[in-house]
Scaffold this active site. Structure first.
Site, PDB file in Angstrom:
ATOM      1  N   THR A   8       3.901  23.854  21.928  1.00  0.00           N
ATOM      2  CA  THR A   8       4.992  24.559  22.597  1.00  0.00           C
ATOM      3  C   THR A   8       4.434  25.760  23.356  1.00  0.00           C
ATOM      4  O   THR A   8       4.966  26.154  24.388  1.00  0.00           O
ATOM      5  CB  THR A   8       6.076  25.006  21.595  1.00  0.00           C
ATOM      6  N   ASP A   9       3.339  26.313  22.847  1.00  0.00           N
ATOM      7  CA  ASP A   9       2.704  27.427  23.550  1.00  0.00           C
ATOM      8  C   ASP A   9       2.222  26.997  24.938  1.00  0.00           C
ATOM      9  O   ASP A   9       2.368  27.738  25.918  1.00  0.00           O
ATOM     10  CB  ASP A   9       1.524  27.951  22.717  1.00  0.00           C
ATOM     11  N   ARG A  41      53.711  34.717  31.700  1.00  0.00           N
ATOM     12  CA  ARG A  41      52.696  35.254  30.781  1.00  0.00           C
ATOM     13  C   ARG A  41      51.403  35.527  31.546  1.00  0.00           C
ATOM     14  O   ARG A  41      51.226  35.053  32.669  1.00  0.00           O
ATOM     15  CB  ARG A  41      52.430  34.287  29.623  1.00  0.00           C
ATOM     16  N   ASN A  76      41.232  30.162  25.599  1.00  0.00           N
ATOM     17  CA  ASN A  76      42.423  30.887  26.055  1.00  0.00           C
ATOM     18  C   ASN A  76      42.311  32.313  25.532  1.00  0.00           C
ATOM     19  O   ASN A  76      42.499  32.570  24.347  1.00  0.00           O
ATOM     20  CB  ASN A  76      43.682  30.195  25.514  1.00  0.00           C
ATOM     21  N   GLN A  82      45.771  23.560  30.135  1.00  0.00           N
ATOM     22  CA  GLN A  82      45.224  22.227  30.447  1.00  0.00           C
ATOM     23  C   GLN A  82      45.429  21.892  31.929  1.00  0.00           C
ATOM     24  O   GLN A  82      44.546  21.335  32.577  1.00  0.00           O
ATOM     25  CB  GLN A  82      45.924  21.144  29.599  1.00  0.00           C
ATOM     26  N   PHE A  92      54.876  28.834  29.780  1.00  0.00           N
ATOM     27  CA  PHE A  92      54.508  27.940  28.691  1.00  0.00           C
ATOM     28  C   PHE A  92      55.754  27.645  27.862  1.00  0.00           C
ATOM     29  O   PHE A  92      56.290  28.508  27.177  1.00  0.00           O
ATOM     30  CB  PHE A  92      53.404  28.575  27.826  1.00  0.00           C
ATOM     31  N   LYS A 124       9.317  24.695  23.660  1.00  0.00           N
ATOM     32  CA  LYS A 124       9.443  26.147  23.592  1.00  0.00           C
ATOM     33  C   LYS A 124      10.767  26.551  24.239  1.00  0.00           C
ATOM     34  O   LYS A 124      11.041  26.196  25.383  1.00  0.00           O
ATOM     35  CB  LYS A 124       8.288  26.817  24.334  1.00  0.00           C
ATOM     36  N   HIS A 151      43.837  35.111  24.790  1.00  0.00           N
ATOM     37  CA  HIS A 151      45.236  35.503  24.652  1.00  0.00           C
ATOM     38  C   HIS A 151      45.451  36.982  24.959  1.00  0.00           C
ATOM     39  O   HIS A 151      44.744  37.842  24.452  1.00  0.00           O
ATOM     40  CB  HIS A 151      45.719  35.224  23.227  1.00  0.00           C
TER      41      HIS A 151
END
Lengths: 300, 300, 300, 300
Positions: free
Chosen positions: B62-63, B181, B250, B224, B164, B17, B252
Site C-alpha cells: 500500500t505504501d 414548511r 431531511n 421524494q 406535506f 492505501k 428538519h
C-alpha cells in the site's frame, strides 16, 4: 434527423427515519437495566407515486416510524438489538400494504455499572463502556430474514509478532522490509447469521471474543493474514455464522528515526499516523455459504 | 454421529492505501493553479496466498500505491479527479500481473482565488471554497471502465413552496399536516457516466448546477418528489449520464411553538434539528439504462 | 484637525507544535508496556522580532520541538504524562535563552491487555480501553510549576435519584417539574496540584474514582449540586489537589410522551437528545486556595 | 498532632443552555431572508445555594433560556448576531435578580441565494456558503459590555512568497531551510470592539476582507510575521477594534521527495499533513489598548 428526448425513470428507492436515539430503562426492584440504541428505519415498496407526483397516499411518515420505535420500546421492551430490529421490520412490512421490505439498522452503546450496590442494594448508576459500537442490520421482505450483526471501532495493537517482507518491488516501492513491527488496527466487522432464533447477546460476546483472541494469537506476516485468521476463527467457532466481512484500516505506527540525534531506536518510539492508512477488507465464509454481505456497509 | 468440522474460505477481498492527501501546484507564469485531492486506492486480484499463508509475493505494498499517487501527480499532472483516477487504475491493473481490478476513489476540495492580481500580476493566494466535496470513483478491470462522479455535503434550503399532507395515518402517526414548511437537505449524489472521453470538470459543474436548479424550482409535496426532480433533471440534461443515486437527509426545521409565550409563529422561527432525520434515497436512470451504482457508497 | 494614525502593537503570543502522537513501548522480558500520548508544545519568550520583521533568530522551530518529544521518549522513557511534560517544559525553558515559559499539554489514551499470557508467558496484545481521555497541562516559567491534570469524555448516567423543581418561573418557563428523572453527563474535569513530587498515575486513578463515586452516590436536586459534590469529594480526599474545574453538559434524556399511542411511560422510554444541552461549569477549591485554572480549557 | 480536615468551597461558576439552533426567516414580499444561528447562553450570579444544597430558588432553568432565544427571535427579529446576543444578555441580567452577568456566544452560518428570481420574482432558495463560521461573544454584567466577534475555519493558502530560514539550530533541529514553501493555515480570529453602536455585519465583512488581504499580500518569512500583519491590518483599518487574537495552525504542505523515482519535485507535488501541526497564536492590539481577550476561546 431528430433526437429522441431522454426519459428518466425511477430505480431502487428507500426511505425512513434515521438515528432515533432511544434509551430503555427496566427495573428489577432497585436494580436498573439500560439499553441505549440508535435506530434507523428504511422502507421500500410501492413508492412510485410519491416520487413522480408527490402523492403521499402510500407513505407512512418517517415521523411515525420514529414514534413506532419509542412505542415498541415500551410495549415490547428491548431484549436485544436484533430482536428489537426484527420486531420493527415485521411490523412495518405486515401492517402497511404499500411497504414490501424493511431494513432496520441499530447501533448499541454499552454501559457498565459504577461501583458496588448502595446501602439499599440499589444499582442505578452507569458509565459508558468500551470504544466499540455494536451494530445490527435486519432486512425483511415479508418472507425471508437477513440478520447481519457487527461491531465498529474496536482498536487493537500487537507490539511485536508482526513481520512484513517478501512483497513485490516495483518502480515506486521504497518501503524497507521489517522483521518486527507494531501491528494496530480498528476492527470493523459484520457477520451474517444462518437463522434467527438465537441468544443474540451471547453470540455477539462470543464473536467479539474470538476476534480479539485471533488478533492477539496470530503471528502475522501481513494484515491480510491476520484478517483472515480473525474471520476464520469466528466462522469456525460460531455455527450460527455464515460469513463475516472485515474492514481493517492499518493504523500505522512508524518507527521514528532517532539517528540524527545520536540515538538508536530499538523498537521503542513510534509515531502513530492518521493518514494515509492501509485499508484491508475481505469476506470469510463458511465453505458452501453464499456471500451476501455487501462490500460497503450501510449508512448511517 | 460425527459433526463435520466447519471450514472457512476466503471471499471477495481488496486492499490499498486510503486517503493520500496530494496537492499539485502548477504555474502559468506568475499565475498558479491548485488541485487538492484525497486519493484512495483499492486493489483486487490473486490475493489468496497473502490471506491464507501470509506470503506477500503477489502484494504490491500500500505504501507503493501511495508513492504512485505522488509520482503520477508529477509525471502526468492532474487534469481532473476522474482523469487522474483512471490513469492510476490503468497503471495498477496493467503493470502487476496479480492485480486484476482497481478502484480509485478521489475527493476533491475546491479553492477560490483571493482578491485581484498583485502589482506584478501574480496570482498565488487561495481560500477554500464551498462546503461540498466533489467525489469520483473509478473502477477498472483491465477491460471495462466504470466512472461514478458525485458530490457530498451540498446543503440547500427552500423557505417556502413545500407542503406535506395526504400521508398514511396509522396508530403511531401524530405529525400534523402542513401547507407551508421549510424544506432543507444535504445533497449527496453520485452519477454514473456512459463513457470516458469527457470534459469531466465541465460535466461536474453542469450536474451541480442542475441539482441546485431543480431543488430551487420544484414546488414540493414530499422530499421524494424533490429528489426525483433533481435526479431526472440531471439525467435528462446530461446525455453522458446513465443514472444518478441521491441520498437526501431531511434536515428538519421544526416550527417552534411560541403559544405558551403569547406569541404567534407565522412561519418565522424554526428549530434546526440534528437527529433523528428523515433519510430519502433513490436512483434515477435513463430509460433503458442498467442500475449499477451500489445502494451504499464506498468508504472512505 | 488631524487624526493620529492607529498603531498596532504585539500582545501575548505563543507557538509550538501541536498534537505529536508518540507511542512508547517498553519491554520487561516478554511483557510489553505501552504509553500512548498526544503531546502539544507551546512556547513564549522574546518573540517580538519574528512577529515584527520575520527574523527567526530567536525561534526554535516547531519541528525541533516535535523531534524533542520523540527523542525524550527514547532517552528518558515516559513514566507518566505529567513527568514527561515537566521534563519537556524544563528542557525548552532552560536550553533556549529566548524561551521564557513553556506550556505542555498531553492527552493520554488508555489500553487494556487482551486475554491471558500466551504459552511463552508473553504479553504484547492490547485493546483501547475506556471512552475518556486523560489530560495533563504543565506550565513552567523557569521558576514555578503549574500542573493541571484532568479527564475528558467520561459519560455517566443515573437512572433515578434525580429530581428537578422549585426553580424560577418567568414568562418563558414551560418545563414541568419532576421528582424522578434520568441524570446523565459527560464529565470534563481539570484539577490543579499543590506540588510536583507525586505518583501521578495513582493520583489520577483516585481522582477518577472519587468523581465516579460522588456522581453515583449523590441524590440530586440539580446538576449543579451533583457537580459540587463531585468537586468537593476530590478536593477533600486528595490532599495534593488545590482546586478542580468541572464542565458538565447535561445530556438530556427526555421522557417520551406515549399518550397519543394509548401507552403510559412509567420512566421507561427516553429520547437521548444531542442539542441544545444544559452546560454547568464551576470550580471547587480547597478553602484558602487561589483559583487559577482558567475558565476555558486550552486547545488543542 | 491532628490534621485539620480539608474543606471545599465554591469558586467561579456559570450555567446555561448551549447550542440552541435557531433559524429566523423574514419575508420582504416574495423575497425571503434567513438568519441561521447557534446560540449558547451562560449565566452567573447568586448560585451558591443550588451548588451547596440543591435549592433551585435562584435558578432560571436552562430550558427557559432556550425558550427565550426562540421567543426573542420572533419578538425582536435577528438584526445581527451581536445585536441579538446583546438583547439576550440584557434581558437575563435585568429581569432576574439572582443573575449578575450573562455571556452569550453565537455562531452564525452563512447562506447564499440559489440562482435568479423565479417567474414571480420570488427568492426563497438558499445554499450554505463558505467554510468559515462567524462567531460573536457578548458579556454583560448589568453595566459594561464586552463584544468579541470573530471567525473560525477560514482556510487559506499561498503557493509561493513564503520562506523559512535563519532559525535556531539545537541538537534536535533537522528541518532544512527553504526559500520557497507553501504557506497554509486555518484562520481563527476574535476581535474586541471598543463600543457597541455599530453596523456589526459591515464590520465583520471588513475584518474578514482585511484578514484575507493581509494573508495574500504578505511576503512571509514566518507564520508569526504573517499573523502579525493580519492582526495589525485589522487594528489599523478598523477604528472600532481594540484588539484581535489570532490562532493559526500551520497546515503543513510538505514537498514530496520524488528522488527515489528518478523525478525532480520543482515545488509541484505536496503532501497535505494533518498532525502534528505548528500552532501560532498571538494578540495584536491598538497601541494603548488593554488586552482582555482570553488566550483560549470559550467552548462551545
Amino acid at each position: 434527423m431528430t433526437t429522441e428526448p431522454r426519459r428518466a425513470v425511477l430505480g431502487q428507492n428507500q426511505y425512513g427515519k434515521a438515528e432515533t436515539r432511544v434509551v430503555r430503562i427496566s427495573r428489577n426492584g432497585t436494580t436498573h437495566h439500560l439499553k441505549d440504541l440508535n435506530v434507523s428505519v428504511s422502507l421500500s415498496g410501492d413508492m412510485d407515486d410519491v416520487h413522480l407526483t408527490g402523492s403521499n397516499a402510500n407513505v407512512l411518515t418517517t415521523d411515525a416510524t420514529k414514534n413506532t420505535v419509542f412505542a415498541f420500546a415500551k410495549e415490547h421492551g428491548i431484549a436485544s438489538a436484533e430482536e428489537f430490529g426484527m420486531r420493527l421490520a415485521r411490523h412495518f412490512v405486515s401492517s402497511q400494504e404499500s411497504i414490501r421490505s424493511a431494513r432496520i439498522r441499530v447501533e448499541e452503546y454499552a454501559w457498565d455499572r459504577i461501583g458496588a450496590p448502595d446501602a439499599d442494594g440499589a444499582r442505578h448508576s452507569f458509565v459508558r463502556a468500551g470504544r466499540e459500537t455494536r451494530t445490527a442490520e435486519i432486512h425483511h421482505d415479508g418472507e425471508g430474514w437477513e440478520v447481519v450483526s457487527g461491531l465498529e471501532g474496536l482498536v487493537v495493537l500487537n507490539s511485536t509478532d508482526s513481520e512484513f517482507h517478501g512483497y513485490v518491488k516495483d518502480r515506486y516501492t521504497t518501503l524497507p522490509e521489517t522483521r518486527d513491527r507494531v501491528l494496530a488496527t480498528e476492527v470493523n466487522a459484520r457477520w451474517r447469521y444462518a437463522g434467527t432464533g438465537l441468544d443474540w447477546d451471547a453470540s455477539y460476546a462470543r464473536a467479539r471474543e474470538h476476534l480479539l483472541h485471533a488478533f492477539a494469537a496470530t503471528y502475522s506476516y501481513s494484515l491480510q493474514q491476520t484478517l483472515y485468521a480473525m474471520g476464520a476463527r469466528v466462522v469456525e467457532h460460531l455455527p450460527e455464522v455464515e460469513e463475516i466481512r472485515l474492514s481493517l484500516p492499518n493504523k500505522h505506527h512508524f518507527l521514528v528515526d532517532l539517528g540524527p540525534f545520536g540515538l538508536k531506536n530499538d523498537n521503542e518510539v513510534y509515531y502513530a499516523a492518521d493518514r494515509p492508512y492501509g485499508l484491508i477488507e475481505a469476506t470469510v465464509l463458511r465453505d458452501g455459504a453464499e456471500q451476501r454481505i455487501p462490500v460497503h456497509p450501510a449508512r448511517p
